[in-house]
Design an enzyme around this catalytic site. Structure first.
Site, PDB file in Angstrom:
ATOM      1  CB  ALA A 122      63.689 -54.009 -31.263  1.00  0.00           C
ATOM      2  CB  ALA A 123      64.377 -55.230 -36.497  1.00  0.00           C
ATOM      3  CB  VAL A 124      59.636 -54.197 -34.334  1.00  0.00           C
ATOM      4  CG1 VAL A 124      59.823 -54.052 -32.845  1.00  0.00           C
ATOM      5  CG2 VAL A 124      58.198 -53.953 -34.751  1.00  0.00           C
ATOM      6  CE1 TYR A 125      61.293 -51.867 -29.609  1.00  0.00           C
ATOM      7  CE2 TYR A 125      63.385 -50.907 -28.987  1.00  0.00           C
ATOM      8  CZ  TYR A 125      62.315 -51.724 -28.700  1.00  0.00           C
ATOM      9  OH  TYR A 125      62.279 -52.393 -27.509  1.00  0.00           O
ATOM     10  N   GLY A 126      62.337 -49.475 -35.722  1.00  0.00           N
ATOM     11  CA  GLY A 126      62.601 -48.653 -36.897  1.00  0.00           C
ATOM     12  C   GLY A 126      63.674 -47.597 -36.686  1.00  0.00           C
TER      13      GLY A 126
END
Length: 104
Positions: free
Chosen positions: A48-52
């Site tokens: 996920a994008a939020v996982y970085g």
């Protein structure tokens, strides 16, 4: 790794029932972790994008030698993308993740 059971999708593709997730894996460790998963036989990767760590996933995919057609990569759009995203706007909302994973 033994054969992973799959689910038949309506387009005829088969998606593995078992995937490898990278939640809370730092980006600098993600490439190694995903590479090991691919070597072990995983063909479904979840990020996920939020996982970085999408770039780390992309590096592992690019270096793996596994044909793209064999891979399922799942990511999630961030809420700032004004979900639900109307279909005409989806490619723009997904573009940063596709670029980060080098799947664009």
């Amino acid at each position: 790794m033994t054969a992973v059971p799959t689910v038949l999708l309506n387009d005829g593709a088969r998606i593995p029932q078992l995937g490898f997730g990278v939640f809370q894996v730092p980006d600098d460790e993600t490439t190694t972790a995903v590479a090991a998963a691919l070597e072990a036989g995983y063909r479904s990767i979840d990020t996920a994008a939020v996982y970085g760590n999408e770039r780390g996933v992309g590096r592992a995919l690019a270096d793996s030698g596994v044909p793209r057609e064999e891979l399922f990569v799942t990511t999630k759009l961030w809420n700032a993308a004004s979900l639900p995203v109307p279909w005409p706007d989806f490619p723009g909302a997904a573009a940063p993740s596709l670029a980060a994973t080098a799947l664009l």
